[in-house]
Each structure stands twice: as structure tokens, then as C-alpha cells.
Motif scaffolding. Structure first.
Motif, mmCIF file in Angstrom:
data_model
loop_
_atom_site.group_PDB
_atom_site.id
_atom_site.type_symbol
_atom_site.label_atom_id
_atom_site.label_comp_id
_atom_site.label_asym_id
_atom_site.label_seq_id
_atom_site.Cartn_x
_atom_site.Cartn_y
_atom_site.Cartn_z
ATOM 1 N N LEU A 257 0.867 -1.153 0.110
ATOM 2 C CA LEU A 257 0.043 0.129 -0.013
ATOM 3 C C LEU A 257 0.778 1.156 0.170
ATOM 4 C CD1 LEU A 257 -3.029 -0.840 2.426
ATOM 5 C CD2 LEU A 257 -2.765 -1.188 -0.145
ATOM 6 N N ILE A 258 2.201 1.192 0.399
ATOM 7 C CA ILE A 258 2.968 2.449 0.371
ATOM 8 C C ILE A 258 4.151 1.814 -0.275
ATOM 9 C CG2 ILE A 258 2.013 3.653 2.324
ATOM 10 C CD1 ILE A 258 4.244 2.861 3.987
ATOM 11 N N HIS A 259 4.918 2.795 -0.921
ATOM 12 C CA HIS A 259 6.192 2.429 -1.903
ATOM 13 C C HIS A 259 7.339 3.598 -1.847
ATOM 14 C CE1 HIS A 259 3.592 -0.801 -4.058
ATOM 15 N NE2 HIS A 259 2.551 0.156 -3.770
ATOM 16 N N HIS A 260 8.505 3.026 -1.509
ATOM 17 C CA HIS A 260 9.579 3.928 -1.644
ATOM 18 C C HIS A 260 10.330 3.877 -3.011
ATOM 19 C CE1 HIS A 260 13.746 5.428 -0.852
ATOM 20 N NE2 HIS A 260 13.164 6.298 -0.264
ATOM 21 N N ASN A 261 10.307 4.687 -3.862
ATOM 22 C CA ASN A 261 11.146 4.605 -4.981
ATOM 23 C C ASN A 261 11.649 6.022 -5.235
ATOM 24 O OD1 ASN A 261 11.950 3.493 -7.566
ATOM 25 N ND2 ASN A 261 9.976 2.809 -8.200
ATOM 26 N N GLY A 262 12.939 5.880 -5.867
ATOM 27 C CA GLY A 262 13.659 7.194 -6.104
ATOM 28 C C GLY A 262 13.724 8.134 -5.233
ATOM 29 N N GLY A 263 13.771 7.884 -3.893
ATOM 30 C CA GLY A 263 13.931 8.916 -2.756
ATOM 31 C C GLY A 263 12.392 9.485 -2.731
ATOM 32 N N LYS A 264 11.278 9.136 -3.093
ATOM 33 C CA LYS A 264 9.866 9.423 -2.966
ATOM 34 C C LYS A 264 9.081 8.407 -2.425
ATOM 35 C CE LYS A 264 10.411 13.021 -6.737
ATOM 36 N NZ LYS A 264 9.694 13.293 -7.829
ATOM 37 N N LEU A 265 7.906 8.806 -1.722
ATOM 38 C CA LEU A 265 7.156 7.887 -1.045
ATOM 39 C C LEU A 265 5.941 8.046 -2.015
ATOM 40 C CD1 LEU A 265 5.952 6.211 1.252
ATOM 41 C CD2 LEU A 265 5.038 8.142 2.275
ATOM 42 N N PHE A 266 5.306 6.853 -2.541
ATOM 43 C CA PHE A 266 3.993 6.832 -3.262
ATOM 44 C C PHE A 266 2.856 6.176 -2.695
ATOM 45 C CE2 PHE A 266 7.715 7.264 -6.403
ATOM 46 C CZ PHE A 266 7.143 8.117 -7.047
ATOM 47 N N LEU A 267 1.724 6.328 -3.006
ATOM 48 C CA LEU A 267 0.689 5.440 -2.287
ATOM 49 C C LEU A 267 -0.462 5.641 -3.139
ATOM 50 C CD1 LEU A 267 -0.690 6.998 0.970
ATOM 51 C CD2 LEU A 267 0.421 8.184 -0.742
ATOM 52 N N ASN A 268 -1.223 4.539 -3.031
ATOM 53 C CA ASN A 268 -2.732 4.859 -3.518
ATOM 54 C C ASN A 268 -3.533 3.727 -3.034
ATOM 55 O OD1 ASN A 268 -4.864 3.712 -5.819
ATOM 56 N ND2 ASN A 268 -4.589 6.085 -6.106
ATOM 57 N N PHE A 269 -4.298 4.041 -1.788
ATOM 58 C CA PHE A 269 -5.259 3.224 -1.259
ATOM 59 C C PHE A 269 -6.161 3.763 -0.506
ATOM 60 C CE2 PHE A 269 -2.350 3.977 2.285
ATOM 61 C CZ PHE A 269 -3.131 4.032 3.251
ATOM 62 N N SER A 270 -7.578 3.152 -0.371
ATOM 63 C CA SER A 270 -8.592 3.520 0.490
ATOM 64 C C SER A 270 -8.863 2.306 1.464
ATOM 65 C CB SER A 270 -9.681 4.070 -0.506
ATOM 66 O OG SER A 270 -10.685 4.151 0.293
ATOM 67 N N THR A 271 -9.110 2.770 2.628
ATOM 68 C CA THR A 271 -9.755 1.363 3.724
ATOM 69 C C THR A 271 -11.035 0.973 3.124
ATOM 70 O OG1 THR A 271 -10.535 3.274 5.003
ATOM 71 C CG2 THR A 271 -8.340 2.238 5.547
ATOM 72 N N ARG A 272 -11.868 1.838 2.247
ATOM 73 C CA ARG A 272 -12.918 1.519 1.789
ATOM 74 C C ARG A 272 -12.932 0.112 1.258
ATOM 75 N NH1 ARG A 272 -15.895 2.356 -2.954
ATOM 76 N NH2 ARG A 272 -14.392 3.836 -3.542
ATOM 77 N N THR A 273 -11.762 0.022 0.436
ATOM 78 C CA THR A 273 -11.634 -1.222 -0.205
ATOM 79 C C THR A 273 -11.741 -2.554 0.418
ATOM 80 O OG1 THR A 273 -9.975 -0.271 -1.967
ATOM 81 C CG2 THR A 273 -9.811 -2.546 -1.833
ATOM 82 N N PHE A 274 -11.438 -2.563 1.522
ATOM 83 C CA PHE A 274 -11.302 -3.625 2.402
ATOM 84 C C PHE A 274 -12.525 -3.948 3.510
ATOM 85 C CE2 PHE A 274 -7.158 -1.930 1.701
ATOM 86 C CZ PHE A 274 -6.781 -2.704 1.012
ATOM 87 N N THR A 275 -13.416 -2.874 3.413
ATOM 88 C CA THR A 275 -14.862 -2.901 4.453
ATOM 89 C C THR A 275 -16.155 -2.635 3.800
ATOM 90 O OG1 THR A 275 -14.333 -0.427 4.982
ATOM 91 C CG2 THR A 275 -13.149 -1.871 6.516
ATOM 92 N N GLY A 276 -15.960 -1.984 2.587
ATOM 93 C CA GLY A 276 -17.266 -1.631 1.903
ATOM 94 C C GLY A 276 -17.722 -0.384 2.494
ATOM 95 N N TYR A 277 -18.818 0.013 1.986
ATOM 96 C CA TYR A 277 -19.169 1.547 2.422
ATOM 97 C C TYR A 277 -20.581 1.526 2.218
ATOM 98 C CZ TYR A 277 -19.638 6.419 3.257
ATOM 99 O OH TYR A 277 -19.824 7.728 3.702
ATOM 100 N N GLY A 278 -21.417 2.366 3.007
ATOM 101 C CA GLY A 278 -22.861 2.670 2.949
ATOM 102 C C GLY A 278 -23.755 1.470 2.839
ATOM 103 N N GLU A 279 -24.329 1.644 1.624
ATOM 104 C CA GLU A 279 -25.365 0.459 1.397
ATOM 105 C C GLU A 279 -24.997 -0.751 0.609
ATOM 106 O OE1 GLU A 279 -29.075 3.961 1.041
ATOM 107 O OE2 GLU A 279 -28.322 2.911 -0.981
ATOM 108 N N ILE A 280 -23.376 -0.821 0.434
ATOM 109 C CA ILE A 280 -22.806 -1.837 0.078
ATOM 110 C C ILE A 280 -21.681 -2.125 0.901
ATOM 111 C CG2 ILE A 280 -21.688 -2.983 -1.892
ATOM 112 C CD1 ILE A 280 -23.168 -0.709 -3.729
ATOM 113 N N PRO A 281 -22.018 -2.433 2.190
ATOM 114 C CA PRO A 281 -20.976 -2.566 3.339
ATOM 115 C C PRO A 281 -20.156 -3.718 3.460
ATOM 116 C CG PRO A 281 -23.197 -3.222 4.365
ATOM 117 C CD PRO A 281 -23.366 -2.892 2.744
#
Length: 412
Positions: A257-281
Motif C-alpha cells: 500500500l505504500i512504496h519508496h522509489n527514487g527517494g519518494k514515497l508513493f501511495l494509492n489506497f483507500s480503506t473502503r476497499t477492505f470494508t465496503g461502505y454505505g449501502e454496500i457495506p
């Protein structure tokens, strides 16, 4: 009709009982003995990140010139002329690019703002555009046209959408709309997250009403530095463990979920991915539920991010850009006047000249799978957008259509 007051943000959770609110995170953190050894940062990673991407909200508030720029009357006049010229072409919005939206002087300003979004603090607000004096159509044209100068690629937000309406539909009879699956569709708060796709998230505030709803943005580099000092075990979980969910471009073994590359931190994640949300929980039961230490890691990331966040009360006409690779964003809960609802427009962007060439494989593979086709659908409002989502069965910008249809069938 009485309107419910949003709960205080520190007591909020996207998934109560799974994702920690602030007191729950603090209790979990305090449960470790004071002399407990949390180890070190992931092997080969720095103990501290440096650069303009490291900042605190208090610092940016003390230096607003680093992220706020007011539009001038001359620049507004350029946008007006560009709108009229574009309309004479009688082309679909998918064909609106900077070459067809002439901004002789303002365009150079927007290119400078793009540099700040990619290589500076990563958050930028353009203030003072008189959005409410424009028709619905012209609001969208102005927004798309301005963004064509900060990012030359608009990415698909699911269901072939090049544009998304951030507007609550929770007051509509559930029989007359799709199920709510993201906080863009209700008035609840948001926990810190990356949007599913794109280097940059751009929002324009069309109308605001009621109370609350502040935009918050946090530097993931600042979060990293805090955790590297106090809870490096959280960084190891997010950097070394494979997290699994079903989405285009996500391999069966999962991704970091987090990455270190070329001296930089990159990320792209949402906790909703693992839990669902709202009316699609419901989470995806093909994969194990989050462990306690994973929940603690998400809680630590969330509440350290909030500790250092920049909170901005957007104004009508504001255009906000957030670097979606280095920062995460959230929102306070809000109440609204349904007769004058809160309404923002959103596009996902990439500037091919400024986009990092060393994007981590996990993120690049996901983006390539999601955004291979140029989006064609630009809904005029949230009703037209909701109808398209229901017709295609696509609930999220990251799920496969057939998976969405399966989930829809299960939910009925």
C-alpha cells in the motif's frame, strides 16, 4: 424536518467496529508497553523524507501563498472567451483539450500551478471563479477547460465517466436511485484515502450550503516521518504486507500500500476497499478480514494524517487540486439545505510531462488496467450520472463490471 448534526470527526469511522475512530486508535496505541520495541522502518527505506512534499497544515495556513492563488478579472475574461469559442466547435466534451480552449496568458499560470501540484506542496486552490453566474453546461466546460491546462489526460472514473458529481443522493427514494457506495453520494465524513485513479484529483465547488464539509488534505510524507519515529511497525505492515482485493490490475497475491522509489514515497489506497461502505457495506469475502494489527495500522495512518492535515473551508468557485500519489484527502461531515445542495465537480488527471516515470509497479499496473480508454461520458448532473451507473452495473471506478453486477444481484 430535523437534520441530524454530524458526529465530531474524532468519533467518526467509515466502518464502525472495524476502522478505528480516534479514541479507539489512541487506546490501541497506548496499550503497548512504554518500553515496547516497534523495530525499524522497512529495510532500505529512509528514517526521514525531505522535500516540499513534507508539510503540516499549520505551516501552509501560515503561508497561504504556497497553495492559494486568486484568479483575476482578466483571467476570467479569457475563460469566458474560451467557453464561447469551444461551443462554436459543436464537439463532445471528450474532445475538449487545451488546444481547443485557448488561454493565452492564464494558460501559463495554470502550467505553473501544475508544477506546484507535482513538484511542490502538492495541494493547490484557485479561488474567485464566479461559478454561480454560469449555466450548468458552461460550469462544466469551464472546469474541464481549466483542467486541460493542468493535466492533458482525463482518466476514466468508472462507467465511462470523464466527470463525476460529488453530491448527496441520500435524500432520494432508494427505489429511484442506485445504492450509495461512496461518501461522494452522502453527507457523512470521509476517512483519509487516495482516489482510485489518477495522479491528480481536481474538484470545483459549484455550490455549498449548511454547515461543515471542510476539505482536509494530509502529506503522506509527513505521516511517514512521524510513524518512522514513533511507530515504524505500521510502515512495515503497509510497505511489506500484500493486501488483497478484487479490482482490475490487482494481482491475486495482492499489493503493497505504500512504496519508496527514487527517494519518494508513493501511495494509492483507500480503506473502503477492505470494508465496503454505505449501502454496500460487505467486504469481499473471498479474502480474509483485516487482522487487528492491520486495523491498528490503518488507524495510525488515519489519525496521524489528521493530526498534520490542512483543513480548508472551500468557497463557491474554488478549484482544488490534490496530488493523489503523495497526499491523501478526507472531508468533515456536513448538513445541507436540500433545496440548495452541496455540489462539487471532480476529474482525475494526469500531466504526461510531469507524471513520475518511476511510478511503482503496483500502482502503474492498476492505473493502466483502469484507464486504458479515454472517457466519453460527461453527465450534466448527478441524476444522469446515477442512471448511467445503474445501467452499467458499475459501482466503483476500480471494479470489474461483471463483479459489480454480481454484488448488485446479491444485494437485492
Amino acid at each position: 424536518m430535523a437534520v441530524a448534526t454530524p458526529i465530531p470527526y474524532e468519533l467518526y469511522s467509515d466502518a464502525p467496529g472495524v476502522l478505528f475512530n480516534k479514541p479507539e486508535w489512541e487506546a490501541a496505541n497506548a496499550a503497548h508497553p512504554t518500553d515496547f520495541d516497534f523495530g525499524s522502518v522497512p529495510k532500505g527505506w529512509p528514517t526521514e523524507l525531505k522535500g516540499p512534499q513534507v508539510w503540516t497544515g499549520s505551516y501552509l495556513n501560515q503561508n497561504p501563498d504556497l497553495f492559494i492563488r486568486k484568479i483575476t478579472l482578466a483571467e476570467i475574461a479569457e475563460v469566458d472567451a474560451a467557453i464561447q469559442s469551444w461551443k462554436q466547435l459543436d464537439l463532445p466534451l471528450s474532445d475538449l483539450h487545451r488546444e481547443r480552449f485557448h488561454l493565452p496568458n492564464f494558460g501559463r499560470v495554470l502550467e505553473e500551478l501544475a508544477q506546484n501540484i507535482y513538484n511542490g506542496v502538492g495541494v493547490q486552490v484557485l479561488r474567485g471563479f464566479p461559478v454561480q453566474s454560469y449555466s450548468k453546461e458552461d460550469q462544466i466546460i469551464a472546469f474541464i477547460g481549466i483542467n486541460s491546462w493542468t493535466g492533458n489526460e482525463r482518466l476514466n472514473q468508472g462507467a465511462d465517466r470523464g466527470l463525476c458529481h460529488i453530491k448527496s443522493i441520500s435524500h432520494i427514494d432508494p427505489h429511484n436511485r442506485g445504492k450509495i457506495y461512496v461518501s461522494a453520494q452522502d453527507t457523512n465524513a470521509q476517512m483519509y484515502h487516495s482516489d482510485a485513479g489518477g495522479d491528480v484529483v481536481s474538484l470545483m465547488a459549484v455550490s455549498l450550503s449548511g454547515t461543515g464539509g471542510a476539505s482536509t488534505v494530509a502529506s503522506s510524507w509527513q505521516v511517514y516521518n512521524h510513524l518512522a519515529k514513533h511507530r515504524p511497525d505500521i510502515l512495515r505492515i503497509l510497505a511489506e504486507r500484500k493486501f488483497r482485493w478484487q479490482a482490475n490490475g490487482i494481482p491475486h497475491e495482492g499489493v503493497n500500500l505504500i512504496h519508496h522509489n527514487g527517494g519518494k514515497l508513493f501511495l494509492n489506497f483507500s480503506t473502503r476497499t477492505f470494508t465496503g461502505y454505505g449501502e454496500i457495506p460487505d467486504r469481499d469475502f473471498r479474502y480474509p478480514a483485516l487482522t487487528f494489527e492491520e486495523r491498528e495500522a490503518f488507524g495510525g495512518w488515519q489519525w496521524v494524517a489528521d493530526q498534520y492535515s490542512l483543513e480548508t473551508e472551500l468557497q463557491p468557485g474554488d478549484i482544488e487540486w490534490v496530488n493523489n500519489l503523495y497526499l491523501q484527502h478526507a472531508r468533515r461531515g456536513f448538513t445541507e439545505d436540500v433545496s440548495q445542495p452541496r455540489h462539487l465537480l471532480r476529474v482525475w488527471l494526469r500531466n504526461s510531462e510531469l507524471s513520475p516515470t518511476n511510478l511503482p509497479l503496483d500502482i502503474r499496473r492498476k492505473f493502466d488496467a483502469m484507464f486504458g480508454q479515454h472517457p466519453k461520458f460527461y453527465p450534466l448532473d448527478e441524476i444522469e450520472e446515477d442512471a448511467k451507473r445503474r445501467a452499467t452495473g458499475v459501482f466503483t471506478g476500480s471494479c470489474k463490471t461483471e463483479d459489480a453486477k454480481e454484488r448488485l444481484a446479491k444485494s437485492r
